[in-house]
Design a protein around this motif. Structure first.
Motif, PDB file in Angstrom:
ATOM      1  N   ILE A 207     -18.357   1.368  23.300  1.00  0.00           N
ATOM      2  CA  ILE A 207     -18.282   0.828  22.419  1.00  0.00           C
ATOM      3  C   ILE A 207     -18.787   1.374  21.594  1.00  0.00           C
ATOM      4  CG2 ILE A 207     -18.443  -1.500  24.060  1.00  0.00           C
ATOM      5  CD1 ILE A 207     -21.312  -1.455  22.936  1.00  0.00           C
ATOM      6  N   TRP A 208     -19.384   2.239  21.374  1.00  0.00           N
ATOM      7  CA  TRP A 208     -20.532   3.253  19.604  1.00  0.00           C
ATOM      8  C   TRP A 208     -18.702   3.632  18.835  1.00  0.00           C
ATOM      9  CZ3 TRP A 208     -17.899   7.590  18.056  1.00  0.00           C
ATOM     10  CH2 TRP A 208     -17.828   8.992  19.225  1.00  0.00           C
ATOM     11  N   ALA A 209     -17.705   3.921  19.157  1.00  0.00           N
ATOM     12  CA  ALA A 209     -16.876   3.437  18.177  1.00  0.00           C
ATOM     13  C   ALA A 209     -16.269   2.479  17.029  1.00  0.00           C
ATOM     14  CB  ALA A 209     -15.179   3.786  18.979  1.00  0.00           C
ATOM     15  N   PRO A 210     -15.741   0.859  18.383  1.00  0.00           N
ATOM     16  CA  PRO A 210     -16.044  -0.235  17.367  1.00  0.00           C
ATOM     17  C   PRO A 210     -17.381  -0.176  16.141  1.00  0.00           C
ATOM     18  CG  PRO A 210     -16.358  -0.449  19.200  1.00  0.00           C
ATOM     19  CD  PRO A 210     -15.695   0.901  19.884  1.00  0.00           C
ATOM     20  N   ILE A 211     -18.502   0.004  17.087  1.00  0.00           N
ATOM     21  CA  ILE A 211     -19.656  -0.217  15.899  1.00  0.00           C
ATOM     22  C   ILE A 211     -19.770   0.545  14.902  1.00  0.00           C
ATOM     23  CG2 ILE A 211     -22.010   0.352  16.200  1.00  0.00           C
ATOM     24  CD1 ILE A 211     -21.743  -0.556  19.360  1.00  0.00           C
ATOM     25  N   LEU A 212     -19.051   1.512  15.390  1.00  0.00           N
ATOM     26  CA  LEU A 212     -19.016   3.101  14.019  1.00  0.00           C
ATOM     27  C   LEU A 212     -18.710   2.354  12.968  1.00  0.00           C
ATOM     28  CD1 LEU A 212     -20.937   5.731  14.140  1.00  0.00           C
ATOM     29  CD2 LEU A 212     -18.910   6.389  14.204  1.00  0.00           C
ATOM     30  N   VAL A 213     -17.385   2.241  13.233  1.00  0.00           N
ATOM     31  CA  VAL A 213     -16.514   1.391  11.682  1.00  0.00           C
ATOM     32  C   VAL A 213     -16.450   0.820  11.629  1.00  0.00           C
ATOM     33  CG1 VAL A 213     -13.701   0.439  11.872  1.00  0.00           C
ATOM     34  CG2 VAL A 213     -14.184   2.179  13.083  1.00  0.00           C
ATOM     35  N   SER A 214     -17.489  -0.624  12.364  1.00  0.00           N
ATOM     36  CA  SER A 214     -18.282  -2.136  11.704  1.00  0.00           C
ATOM     37  C   SER A 214     -19.261  -1.640  10.752  1.00  0.00           C
ATOM     38  CB  SER A 214     -18.903  -3.391  12.854  1.00  0.00           C
ATOM     39  OG  SER A 214     -19.948  -2.639  13.306  1.00  0.00           O
ATOM     40  N   PHE A 215     -20.456  -0.399  11.282  1.00  0.00           N
ATOM     41  CA  PHE A 215     -21.219  -0.347  10.073  1.00  0.00           C
ATOM     42  C   PHE A 215     -21.092   0.338   9.386  1.00  0.00           C
ATOM     43  CE2 PHE A 215     -24.344   3.362   9.388  1.00  0.00           C
ATOM     44  CZ  PHE A 215     -25.116   2.111   9.469  1.00  0.00           C
ATOM     45  N   SER A 216     -19.746   0.937   9.122  1.00  0.00           N
ATOM     46  CA  SER A 216     -19.233   2.096   8.340  1.00  0.00           C
ATOM     47  C   SER A 216     -18.540   1.303   7.325  1.00  0.00           C
ATOM     48  CB  SER A 216     -18.380   2.862   8.309  1.00  0.00           C
ATOM     49  OG  SER A 216     -17.388   2.893   9.305  1.00  0.00           O
ATOM     50  N   LEU A 217     -17.872  -0.407   7.296  1.00  0.00           N
ATOM     51  CA  LEU A 217     -16.994  -1.383   6.878  1.00  0.00           C
ATOM     52  C   LEU A 217     -18.747  -2.290   6.208  1.00  0.00           C
ATOM     53  CD1 LEU A 217     -13.724  -2.087   8.465  1.00  0.00           C
ATOM     54  CD2 LEU A 217     -14.305  -0.478   6.063  1.00  0.00           C
ATOM     55  N   ALA A 218     -19.144  -2.108   7.234  1.00  0.00           N
ATOM     56  CA  ALA A 218     -20.788  -3.199   6.610  1.00  0.00           C
ATOM     57  C   ALA A 218     -21.619  -2.714   5.339  1.00  0.00           C
ATOM     58  CB  ALA A 218     -21.549  -3.138   7.816  1.00  0.00           C
ATOM     59  N   VAL A 219     -21.576  -1.537   5.086  1.00  0.00           N
ATOM     60  CA  VAL A 219     -22.461  -0.390   4.147  1.00  0.00           C
ATOM     61  C   VAL A 219     -21.706  -1.085   2.561  1.00  0.00           C
ATOM     62  CG1 VAL A 219     -23.110   1.017   3.116  1.00  0.00           C
ATOM     63  CG2 VAL A 219     -22.839   0.854   5.891  1.00  0.00           C
ATOM     64  N   PRO A 220     -20.525  -0.711   2.447  1.00  0.00           N
ATOM     65  CA  PRO A 220     -20.133  -1.114   1.322  1.00  0.00           C
ATOM     66  C   PRO A 220     -19.943  -2.664   0.787  1.00  0.00           C
ATOM     67  CG  PRO A 220     -18.315  -0.305   2.637  1.00  0.00           C
ATOM     68  CD  PRO A 220     -19.733  -0.212   3.286  1.00  0.00           C
ATOM     69  N   GLN A 221     -20.514  -3.521   1.885  1.00  0.00           N
ATOM     70  CA  GLN A 221     -20.264  -5.109   1.352  1.00  0.00           C
ATOM     71  C   GLN A 221     -21.675  -5.124   1.128  1.00  0.00           C
ATOM     72  OE1 GLN A 221     -19.995  -6.465   5.557  1.00  0.00           O
ATOM     73  NE2 GLN A 221     -18.064  -8.559   4.427  1.00  0.00           N
ATOM     74  N   PHE A 222     -22.344  -4.855   2.055  1.00  0.00           N
ATOM     75  CA  PHE A 222     -24.147  -4.660   1.509  1.00  0.00           C
ATOM     76  C   PHE A 222     -24.116  -4.140   0.046  1.00  0.00           C
ATOM     77  CE2 PHE A 222     -24.845  -4.837   5.873  1.00  0.00           C
ATOM     78  CZ  PHE A 222     -25.445  -6.372   6.148  1.00  0.00           C
ATOM     79  N   ILE A 223     -23.437  -3.138  -0.821  1.00  0.00           N
ATOM     80  CA  ILE A 223     -23.667  -2.813  -1.879  1.00  0.00           C
ATOM     81  C   ILE A 223     -23.035  -3.853  -2.732  1.00  0.00           C
ATOM     82  CG2 ILE A 223     -22.728  -1.066  -3.478  1.00  0.00           C
ATOM     83  CD1 ILE A 223     -22.979   0.852  -0.388  1.00  0.00           C
ATOM     84  N   THR A 224     -21.753  -4.643  -2.531  1.00  0.00           N
ATOM     85  CA  THR A 224     -21.783  -5.492  -3.232  1.00  0.00           C
ATOM     86  C   THR A 224     -22.276  -6.391  -3.445  1.00  0.00           C
ATOM     87  OG1 THR A 224     -20.024  -4.903  -1.750  1.00  0.00           O
ATOM     88  CG2 THR A 224     -18.965  -4.845  -3.508  1.00  0.00           C
TER      89      THR A 224
END
Lengths: 368, 333, 335
Positions: free
Chosen positions: C250-267
Motif C-alpha cells: 500500500i505504499w504506492a497509494p500512500i506515496l500518491v496521497s502524500f505527494s498530493l497533500a503537500v501542495p494542499q498544505f502549501i496553499t
C-alpha cells in the motif's frame, strides 16, 4: 425479418425445415482467412492469424483453445465488437450472405441481436444490475421490433423465460439479476440472446462459471433450442468434454491460428495434431487407469506479442525435431489429413503422425 | 500407513451470521457437522458444487477460520480453538495451497522471499542457510533455482502455482490442504501441476486434503473421496467405491453430469433439476431431497445419517441408497 | 494528465499480462514492481519536468542561506534609499535592478527575491513536515483499524468522522491566536519557530483523516487476499503481517496521497497567513507576502506578481508530479 408471432410456433419464413446439404459457400456463417491485429506500442499483436471456418444452420461448431489462443477474439470479430481504432480486421466474415468486415457500425448493430447474438461466460456482468431481467429482455426485443408495443414485448419476454426453463416466468420477469441464481441467470441470458430469434448464436464459455450439474442442464437447453430454432451455434470452450457432448464440428486454435479442424468424431477420436493429442492426454478422465500419470504438454501457452517463429507449437512439441528445421521457420498450412473434411496444420507427414499417435497417445488409453 | 489418523475431524461446523446493520438476521450454515479422518500419507478428496462448504472446511482445517463447533485433532492434539502460539509448532506440519495463483503470492516480494516466508516467521535456520533451502525447494517443484530474485509477475499461472507449492513445502509439512489448486490454470498446465503434486505426495509421504469441484481431477489424485452437499458429507469412501459403486443419488448425478472426452454426443445422463438451495435456509431432513428423484416423505422429516454399509469403508447418508447397480450401466446406457 | 499516457498503460498491460510474463522474464531479470513504476515515471515527460522543477525548488529552499550569501542581501535588510517619497520603489517594474532581481517591497524596501527564497523554505518545510506527520498518523491508524477490525476499527472510524465534522477554518482561526496568547501573553514577541510549529500542529490534527480512510480501505481489501492468508497459515505474527505483507502493497497509494497533500498544505499555509492567523510578518512566507502586496495591486503590480507566480508554479508542479506518480504506480487507474 418480422417475428410478431409468439413462441414456440417460431416463424415459418424462408428457413428450410431440413438443412439442405450445402457447400461451404452457402453456409450461414462463413469466415475466410480472418486476421485480427491489435496495434500496441510494443508491436503488432496478431490475435487471430488466418482462420477460416463455416457453420451452417442447425450445426454446432466448437472452438477449443487455451487462454491467448484467439478463440474469443474471433467471436468478437464476427459480432463486430472490436474497437475499430485499435484493431485491424481483414479477411471475410459473411453472415447469412452479408459481409460483416468493413460494414458500417450502424449496419452491424442491426445484424447484432437480430441475426446473431452472444451468450457470455459471466451473465452477471452482461445483465444490467439496475433493471429487471424481464425489462432487459423486452428492451432487446423492442430494439429490433419497433412496432411491438410494451405489452407484446412483455409477453414475448415471458414466453422466452418460460422457454428456457425458468419457473414462474411472469413473476421472474419483475425480478432483478441479483435475485437469480447462477444457473437461472445464464438461462435468462440465453432467453435474452434468443428473443429476436437469431440464426447465429455465439456462446463464449457459457458454462465455465457454473456447477457441473447446472452445466449439464444448460448444455441440454442449448441443444433443445437449436433443434427447435434451427440456429447455427459457435461454442467457445477450453473443455474438450463439453465439445464432445454438443458439437458437430471442432476447430482447435493455438496462438491465434487454427491447428486442426474436422468433425467431432475426427478430432476427438482420431486427432491429428500433436497439440490436440496433448490436450486429450492431459485431461483427467473418469475412465481408464486412475493411477497412471497424466501426460501434460510441457511449457506454457505462448504470448501473442511474442509468438514463436514457424509453427507456434514447436517449442512445446515432442515431435518438433522430427519435422526438421521447418518447424522453426515455416508456419504449417492447414492441409487435408485422414478422412474427408479433416484438416491439420502440422509439418509431420501423415504416416509419421499415425505412428506417433499409435505409439505415444492411443497406447496411453486416453482417446478411444 | 498406520491406522492412527493424522487428522481427526468430528462434528465440524461453521455458521456465518448474516447481519443487516447491527442485528443478526440469519445464519449461513456453510459447514454443518462433518466427520472424517485422514491418515498419514493418505489423500482425501473433498468434492462438491459451489456452496457445499468445501472451501470453508479447508480454511478451518488450517485454522484460517474459527470453527463454530466440533473438533479438529491433528497428530493427537486438539487444535480446534488453539491460539497462535499453541498452533505454532503444528503450523509447520499443516500447510495450505491456494486456488488463485495470482492472489496467493505477494506481488512486492521476490520468489525467494515468498518461499522463505514460512521459515522466517517461524525462526527456522536450515543447515546451509535459507537461500540454499529455498533453491532446493524451487528445484523440487520444477522451477529454475536461479529465479530466486524474480518477482511473481514475471511468471505464468502454472509457474506461480509451483511457487505456492514450494512455499507450502518449506516447513516439511505432514498434511497439505490444497484448495482447488488447478482449477484456475489452463488445461494443458493442469496436468503438470497434478503430476507434480502426485510425485511430491509419493516421494515425501504427504497426506493431502484435496478440495476440488472436478471429480475427474480428484479421481487422479485421491485414495479416498468425500462428496459434500450443502455443508454435509453425503458419501465418503475409497476411490473405487465412489467412482464405480456410488450409492448416493447425488454422487451418481454428479458423476453422470461430467462431460467426458471419451463419450461423444449427449449420453443418457441423470439430470438434476434446479440449483443448489441456499445454505441460509437448507431443506429439512435430507438436504438433497429437493433435487432428488427418489425422495419420499421420510426424506423431508428425517435427516439420514452417514452410515457405512456392510461394515465397509464406504458410508452414505441416504434413506434409499443404490446398492446394486454399478455406475457404468447407468451412465453409458 | 501525462503527455504520453499510452506508453505507460500499454507497457503495464503487457507486464501484467500473464501470457506475456514468460517473455518478460526472459528479457528482463528481476524487475520489482517498484522498479517498473520508476521506469514508467522516467518515461513520462510531465513527471520528469515537474520532478526536476520540484527538486530545483527544494534545493533553492535548502540553500537559502547560501543564496543569501552569494546574493549579498538579507531577507530583513531594508533599502529605504531606493524608495521614493511615497515609499514606492524607484525604477521600473517595482525596482528591478541587477542588485535586486525581483525588485523591492514598497514601504519597508526589503528585497523580494531573497524573501521569496526564504518564503519557499518556510512553505516547503511546513508542508512537508505536516504531510509527513499526517501520513504517519493516517497510516498507523488506518492499518491497525483495517487489519484488526472490531472495536478498534469502530473507534478509529468514529474519531475520523468527528474530525471531519469539525470546521477546519473556524477552529484554525480560533485556535491559533488562543494558543499564541496562552504561551506568549498579550505583548510577547512570537518567535517564528513557534508560529511554524502551531501551523504544523493544526494541519496534523485535521489532515490525517483522508490518509487513514484510504489506508484502511486498502488494508481491508488486502486482508482477504490469499497471500495474506498464506502468511497467517504459516503462523506469522502481527508485525510480520503489517510490515512485511501489507505495507509494501500500500505504499504506492500512500506515496500518491502524500505527494498530493503537500501542495494542499502549501496553499493552506498561504491562506492562513493571508487571513492573518498564520505566520507573523517576521517570518518570510508566500501567504504573508501576497497579503501585504494586495494594497499595492494597482501601484506596484510586480510585488503581487512574483510571489503569485512562485506559489502557482510550486503547487502546480506538485500536483502534476502527484498525478504522474499515480499513473506510474497504478497504470490501470488512468484509463
Amino acid at each position: 425479418m418480422d417475428s410478431s408471432e409468439p413462441l414456440p410456433s417460431g416463424e415459418p419464413d424462408d428457413r428450410p425445415a431440413v438443412p439442405a446439404q450445402r457447400s461451404d459457400q452457402d453456409a450461414y456463417l462463413r469466415v475466410d482467412d480472418l486476421r485480427v491485429r491489435f496495434d500496441t506500442s510494443d508491436g503488432v499483436v496478431r490475435a487471430v492469424d488466418g482462420v477460416s471456418f463455416s457453420v451452417d444452420r442447425g450445426r454446432t461448431l466448437g472452438i477449443v483453445g487455451e487462454s491467448g489462443s484467439g478463440k474469443s477474439v474471433t467471436s468478437l470479430a464476427i459480432l463486430g465488437l472490436h474497437d475499430p481504432k485499435r484493431t485491424t480486421i481483414t479477411g471475410e466474415i459473411s453472415v447469412g450472405g452479408r459481409q460483416v468486415v468493413g460494414l458500417a457500425d450502424e449496419e452491424v448493430r442491426r445484424l447484432r441481436g437480430r441475426d446473431m447474438a452472444m451468450i457470455f461466460q459471466d451473465p452477471l456482468s452482461a445483465l444490467h444490475p439496475y433493471y429487471t431481467v424481464g425489462r432487459q429482455i423486452a428492451e432487446a426485443y423492442r430494439v429490433h421490433h419497433p412496432k411491438a408495443n410494451r405489452r407484446e414485448a412483455r409477453q414475448r419476454a415471458v414466453d422466452m423465460l418460460d422457454r428456457v426453463g425458468i419457473p414462474q416466468p411472469a413473476r421472474r420477469f419483475d425480478q432483478y439479476p441479483h435475485e437469480f441464481s447462477g444457473g437461472m441467470r445464464q438461462r435468462a441470458m440465453i432467453a435474452m440472446s434468443l428473443v429476436n430469434d437469431p440464426a447465429l448464436l455465439i456462446a463464449d464459455e457459457p458454462t465455465t462459471a457454473l456447477d457441473v450439474t447446472v452445466q449439464a442442464q444448460i448444455l441440454d437447453l442449448l441443444a433443445d433450442l437449436q433443434a427447435e430454432f434451427h440456429s447455427a451455434i459457435i461454442l467457445i470452450t477450453h473443455d474438450l468434454g463439453v465439445v464432445g457432448q454438443v458439437a458437430d464440428d471442432v476447430l482447435v486454435m493455438y496462438g491465434g491460428r487454427a491447428v486442426e479442424r474436422g468433425s467431432v468424431e475426427q478430432v476427438l477420436r482420431s486427432p491429428q495434431h500433436p497439440y490436440t493429442w496433448g490436450l486429450l492426454s492431459s485431461v483427467p478422465s473418469l475412465h481408464g487407469d486412475a493411477d497412471a500419470d497424466l501426460v501434460p504438454i510441457p511449457g506454457n501457452p505462448p504470448s501473442l506479442i511474442n509468438l514463436p517463429q514457424g509453427c507456434a507449437f514447436h517449442p512445446r512439441c515432442r515431435y518438433a525435431d522430427r519435422a526438421g528445421s521447418r518447424s522453426r521457420t515455416d508456419v504449417p498450412e492447414l492441409r487435408p489429413a485422414g478422412a474427408a473434411g479433416h484438416l491439420v496444420a502440422c509439418h509431420l507427414g501423415e504416416e509419421e503422425r499415425a505412428t506417433f499417435y499409435a505409439e505415444d497417445v492411443a497406447s496411453v488409453g486416453v482417446a478411444r | 500407513m498406520t491406522d492412527e489418523p493424522l487428522l481427526r475431524v468430528r462434528g465440524l461446523t461453521k455458521h456465518f451470521p448474516v447481519r443487516q446493520g447491527l442485528r443478526a438476521t440469519g445464519l449461513v450454515r456453510a459447514v454443518d457437522g462433518l466427520d472424517f479422518d485422514v491418515r498419514p500419507g493418505e489423500t482425501l478428496g473433498l468434492v462438491g458444487e459451489s456452496g457445499c462448504g468445501k472451501t470453508t472446511t479447508g480454511r478451518m482445517l488450517v485454522r484460517l477460520l474459527e470453527p463454530t463447533s466440533g473438533s479438529i485433532e491433528f497428530a493427537g492434539r486438539d487444535i480446534t480453538h488453539a491460539g497462535r502460539r499453541e498452533l505454532r509448532p503444528l503450523r509447520q506440519e499443516l500447510q495450505i495451497i491456494f486456488q488463485d495463483p495470482y492472489a496467493s503470492l505477494n506481488p512486492r516480494h521476490t520468489v525467494g522471499r515468498i518461499v522463505a516466508m514460512p521459515l522466517q516467521v517461524n525462526g527456522i535456520k536450515p543447515p546451509g542457510g535459507i537461500k540454499a533451502r529455498v533453491q532446493e525447494l524451487l528445484e523440487l517443484v520444477g522451477l529454475n533455482p536461479e529465479h530466486y530474485n524474480r518477482y511473481p509477475h514475471e511468471f505464468s499461472g502454472g509457474q506461480r502455482q509451483r511457487i505456492g507449492i514450494a512455499r507450502a513445502l518449506a516447513l516439511r509439512p505432514k498434511l497439505i490442504v490444497a484448495d482447488e489448486p488447478v482449477s484456475a490454470l489452463d488445461v494443458s498446465i493442469q496436468a503438470q501441476v497434478v503430476n507434480l503434486l502426485r510425485d511430491l505426495q509419493r516421494e515425501l509421504g504427504l497426506a493431502f486434503v484435496f478440495i476440488a469441484h472436478d471429480l475427474a481431477v480428484i479421481r487422479h489424485f485421491c485414495q479416498r473421496v468425500a462428496v459434500m452437499y450443502l455443508g454435509r458429507i453425503v458419501e465418503i469412501g475409497d476411490r473405487e467405491d465412489i467412482y464405480e459403486r456410488p450409492q448416493h443419488p447425488y454422487t451418481r448425478a454428479l458423476l453422470s453430469a461430467i462431460p467426458d472426452v471419451t463419450q461423444l454426443g449427449p449420453a443418457g445422463r441423470i439430470r438434476l433439476t434446479g440449483d443448489v438451495p441456499t445454505p441460509l435456509d437448507p431443506p429439512s431432513g435430507c438436504r438433497f431431497r429437493t433435487r432428488c428423484w427418489k425422495a419420499q416423505d421420510i426424506c423431508a422429516t428425517e435427516e439420514p445419517a452417514l452410515v457405512p454399509r456392510d461394515g465397509g469403508r464406504q458410508a452414505t447418508a441416504c434413506h434409499f441408497p443404490e446398492v446394486a447397480a454399478p455406475i457404468d450401466e447407468e451412465v453409458s446406457s | 494528465m501525462s503527455l504520453s499516457p499510452v506508453e505507460g498503460v500499454a507497457l503495464a498491460e503487457i507486464e501484467s499480462d500473464p501470457d506475456a510474463s514468460t517473455t518478460a522474464a526472459r528479457g528482463v531479470v528481476g524487475r520489482s514492481p517498484g522498479q517498473l513504476a520508476w521506469l514508467r515515471l522516467r518515461g513520462d515527460r510531465t513527471a520528469v519536468v515537474s520532478g526536476v522543477l520540484l527538486v530545483f525548488f527544494m534545493v533553492l529552499g535548502l540553500a537559502a542561506p547560501l543564496i543569501e550569501m552569494l546574493y549579498g542581501v538579507g531577507p530583513r535588510e531594508q533599502f529605504q534609499n531606493l524608495l521614493d517619497g511615497n515609499g514606492m520603489p524607484l525604477g521600473y517594474a517595482g525596482g528591478v535592478t541587477g542588485d535586486h532581481w525581483f525588485g523591492l517591497e514598497p514601504g519597508l524596501g526589503r528585497d523580494i527575491f531573497v524573501r521569496l527564497i526564504y518564503g519557499l523554505r518556510t512553505s516547503l518545510f511546513i508542508a512537508l513536515a505536516a504531510a509527513l506527520i499526517t501520513a504517519t498518523i493516517g497510516v498507523t491508524l488506518g492499518t491497525l483499524a483495517g487489519y484488526l477490525g472490531g472495536w478498534l476499527d469502530a473507534v478509529v472510524n468514529w474519531i475520523t468522522d468527528l474530525t471531519l465534522a469539525m470546521p477546519f477554518l473556524i477552529i484554525a482561526l480560533a485556535l491559533t491566536p488562543a494558543i499564541t496568547l496562552r504561551f506568549y501573553g498579550e505583548r510577547g514577541q512570537v518567535s517564528s519557530a513557534f508560529g511554524v510549529g502551531v501551523l504544523i500542529a493544526v494541519f496534523a490534527i485535521f489532515g490525517w483523516t483522508s490518509t487513514a480512510r484510504l489506508v484502511r480501505g486498502q488494508v481491508i481489501a488486502l486482508r482477504e487476499r490469499e497471500f495474506v492468508e498464506a502468511a497467517k497459515a504459516s503462523g506469522a505474527g502481527l508485525g510480520h503481517m503489517l510490515f512485511r505483507q501489507l505495507l509494501p502493497n500500500i505504499w504506492a497509494p500512500i506515496l500518491v496521497s502524500f505527494s498530493l497533500a503537500v501542495p494542499q498544505f502549501i496553499t493552506s499555509e498561504a491562506a492562513l497567513s493571508f487571513i492573518g492567523v498564520g505566520l507573523s510578518d517576521e517570518t518570510p512566507s508566500f501567504g504573508r507576502m501576497i497579503y501585504d502586496s494586495l494594497d499595492y495591486l494597482q501601484t506596484d503590480p510586480a510585488y503581487v506578481f512574483f510571489p503569485g507566480v512562485m506559489i502557482f508554479a510550486l503547487v502546480f508542479a506538485f500536483n502534476l508530479f502527484g498525478d504522474a506518480l499515480r499513473d506510474a504506480l497504478d497504470p490501470k487507474s488512468s484509463r
